[in-house]
Design an enzyme around this catalytic site. Structure first.
Site, short mmCIF file in Angstrom:
data_model
loop_
_atom_site.label_atom_id
_atom_site.label_comp_id
_atom_site.label_asym_id
_atom_site.label_seq_id
_atom_site.Cartn_x
_atom_site.Cartn_y
_atom_site.Cartn_z
N CYS A 21 13.30 -3.61 -3.17
CA CYS A 21 11.94 -3.99 -2.84
C CYS A 21 11.87 -4.55 -1.42
CB CYS A 21 11.45 -5.03 -3.85
SG CYS A 21 9.83 -5.75 -3.45
N CYS B 73 52.70 12.86 2.88
CA CYS B 73 51.48 12.57 3.64
C CYS B 73 51.75 11.64 4.83
CB CYS B 73 50.43 11.94 2.71
SG CYS B 73 49.91 13.01 1.35
N CYS C 221 48.52 8.60 51.42
CA CYS C 221 49.83 7.98 51.57
C CYS C 221 50.68 8.73 52.60
CB CYS C 221 50.54 7.92 50.22
SG CYS C 221 52.20 7.20 50.30
N CYS D 274 0.83 -1.20 0.00
CA CYS D 274 0.00 0.00 0.00
C CYS D 274 0.87 1.26 0.00
CB CYS D 274 -0.95 0.00 1.20
SG CYS D 274 -0.13 0.21 2.80
N CYS E 35 45.57 13.28 0.93
CA CYS E 35 45.21 12.87 2.29
C CYS E 35 44.16 13.80 2.92
CB CYS E 35 46.45 12.84 3.19
SG CYS E 35 47.24 14.46 3.44
N CYS F 3 63.34 22.36 48.26
CA CYS F 3 63.68 21.39 49.30
C CYS F 3 63.60 19.96 48.78
CB CYS F 3 62.74 21.58 50.49
SG CYS F 3 63.04 20.44 51.85
N CYS G 46 63.21 11.31 50.45
CA CYS G 46 64.19 12.21 49.85
C CYS G 46 64.05 12.17 48.33
CB CYS G 46 65.60 11.78 50.26
SG CYS G 46 66.91 12.70 49.39
#
Length: 589
Positions: free
Chosen positions: A184, A270, A319, A161, A260, A310, A324
């Site tokens: 189709c 390139c 932590c 349809c 490119c 330092c 040093c």
């Protein structure tokens, strides 16, 4: 290849152009001289070669197409196939789509096996839709019965349809360019849906989108065309494949590499551009920075940057390990016996024993790599920003300053094109100079002589460009202000001359780098550069300016050769002293 001294400086250029030459400035050919292209051929051959190189400089190997041009060419190709094969235009369009819009490929395939081509494309003979009661048909999608006038089908005859057809086609168009190969709805059927059905069943908006896809496919599916990558530009470029440089310039003024589609990048190939762009965006450089400027916490291994003097380091929470910076040892072990708070003799002792050799070597390599990359990237980026500024200045000159300059100097704008040419040359030279830094970054480290020679040439190119840029940017302001400006003709001569000489220098430089400096004697390049600078210095002290030359091929002929003379117009060294006309620029002595 022999490369001698750099170009004369801006003052020398100004001195070398006299008012007697001003009448010749209107002709661009008078400024076509190569910087010096030296060879051992006779003068006639040299003159012919120069004229040929000048003609090739302006010869385009591409065509820029607007949208209407693309549409016109597409319609012409469809008409050719329709006429030769005696098929409808919609069928001819399907054939061209299948064969990447190549007319020759369609002809070859069609006349070789028409049935196979029809099957591949989905072109079948129109079949009548059969109805059992001759009044109604059942839609194969919604399974509702409709009068025959509300049923449509492709050439295969499968009935659906109009509502289902419209939804099917519209959904396909909204999904993208795949709608150009629409088939189709029957899963077992490969019949193509023609443009006639699309025109009859879908909305105007969907039709416009469909034909937009069709137009774009003419460029994107063909090997001859590519879209301009500039944002908002709808132009395409047709390129003559195999005809030299891939650099093209669109009507929108954007220059790019046709191969490119990155921005124009001569003299870099390139592959190098791809590596350079990837390196600029890769995380590897972040890791190099971390390795070069930080150390891992001995406890939690998080990288820490030292931002104060330092050596006492405290890791961030949770932590909070104190250590040093030098030896990465626990800070509680440090004191007067270890050298105090700002020295660590334990580290030096351990280093002498080879404990830190491998880690320090790795860190030093990372630091050197980062510093080298930073050196080249900063100069690459700086020239890019200078180029963008020059583009803005060029636009401002075209829209504002040129008219003001014309009014102030009482000169028609058509005679002020030399200013625009100078700014256009600055933009182009900034682009070339930018990419020479990517070229230098990937130049092999072991080719020391070639690298030194390249850096010398690059430095001379920078100096030449700065002279031109200063003249166009600073000295031009003297003639745009409110004060009285004199000797505009002298400025005109100087700027036009600098533009010509700089252009020729950069063109020869690009050609040499694209050839990989293959003609350069790498063994003698470094010594040649040194001796050239010495000769230039002594020459300038004696005469006030150096005899410039930029040679490719042939033997070197010095200014002291009694059988030659140097042209002040283009600094070309003419082989015959008896000649009265320069072989390069046709300027009389």
């Amino acid at each position: 290849m022999d490369w001698d001294e750099d170009m004369q400086d801006a003052n020398s250029v100004d001195d070398s152009y006299t008012t007697e030459d001003e009448q010749e400035l209107d002709n661009d050919d008078d400024y076509a001289a190569d910087y010096v292209f030296d060879n051992d051929d006779d003068s006639d051959c040299a003159d012919v070669d120069h004229q040929s190189s000048f003609a090739n400089r302006h010869q385009k190997n591409y065509t820029v197409l607007k949208e209407e041009d693309i549409h016109r060419r597409q319609e012409e190709d469809i008409a050719k196939i329709s006429t030769v094969l005696s098929i409808p235009r919609v069928s001819a369009c399907m054939l061209l789509r299948q064969y990447k819009w190549s007319v020759n490929n369609v002809h070859e395939a069609w006349f070789a096996d028409e049935d196979r081509v029809r099957k591949a494309v989905g072109l079948v003979e129109k079949r009548a839709v059969k109805s059992q009661n001759h009044r109604e048909l059942t839609c194969g999608i919604c399974f509702e019965s409709y009068p025959t006038h509300k049923i449509n089908s492709a050439a295969c005859g499968h009935p659906y349809c109009s509502t289902c057809w419209a939804a099917y086609i519209s959904t396909s168009i909204n999904d993208g360019p795949g709608c150009l190969t629409l088939r189709c709805p029957d899963p077992s059927c490969g019949t193509a849906v023609s443009q006639d059905m699309i025109n009859a069943l879908v909305s105007q908006e969907d039709k416009q989108r469909y034909y937009r896809y069709l137009l774009r496919s003419y460029v994107e599916d063909s090997r001859k065309f590519k879209w301009c990558p500039a944002p908002g530009c709808d132009c395409a470029v047709e390129f003559d494949v195999g005809s030299g440089s891939h650099d093209v310039s669109c009507l929108c003024s954007y220059s790019f590499c046709w191969n490119c589609t990155e921005e124009a990048h001569r003299p870099v190939d390139c592959e190098t551009v791809a590596k350079w762009i990837l390196k600029n965006t890769a995380e590897s450089e972040n890791m190099n920075w971390i390795l070069a400027n930080s150390k891992p916490c001995p406890k939690c291994k998080r990288p820490i940057e030292k931002n104060q003097g330092c050596m006492h380091m405290t890791c961030t929470p949770p932590c909070k390990f104190e250590f040093c910076w030098l030896c990465l040892g626990v800070w509680s072990d440090h004191g007067e016996r270890t050298g105090g708070f700002y020295a660590c003799n334990r580290y030096e002792a351990a280093k002498q024993e080879g404990v830190y050799d491998e880690s320090e070597k790795r860190r030093e390599m990372a630091k050197n790599s980062l510093e080298r990359y930073t050196h080249y990237y900063e100069r690459w980026a700086t020239n890019q920003s200078s180029r963008q500024k020059a583009l803005a200045d060029l636009h401002k000159m075209q829209t504002v300053h040129l008219e003001k300059l014309s009014e102030k100097q009482k000169i028609p704008e058509s005679q002020l094109k030399f200013v625009l040419e100078a700014w256009s040359q600055i933009v182009e030279c900034r682009r070339v100079l930018k990419w020479t830094y990517a070229y230098g970054f990937y130049l092999p480290e072991h080719e020391l002589a070639k690298r030194q020679f390249f850096e010398y040439l690059q430095g001379e190119a920078e100096a030449n460009l700065e002279r031109l840029h200063q003249c166009a940017e600073k000295e031009l302001q003297n003639y745009l202000g409110d004060g009285i400006s004199e000797d505009f003709n002298g400025f005109r001569t100087k700027l036009a001359g600098l533009t010509s000489v700089t252009r020729n220098y950069f063109e020869n430089l690009v050609r040499a780098l694209e050839n990989g400096l293959s003609d350069v004697n790498s063994i003698g390049a470094s010594s040649k550069t040194t001796s050239s600078k010495c000769v230039a210095g002594s020459s300038k002290m004696k005469s006030g300016r150096g005899k410039s030359s930029f040679r490719i091929g042939g033997s070197s002929k010095g200014a002291e050769d009694p059988g030659s003379w140097a042209c002040d117009q283009c600094t070309y060294l003419n082989p015959s002293r008896s000649a009265t006309v320069c072989q390069m620029c046709s300027q009389r002595r």
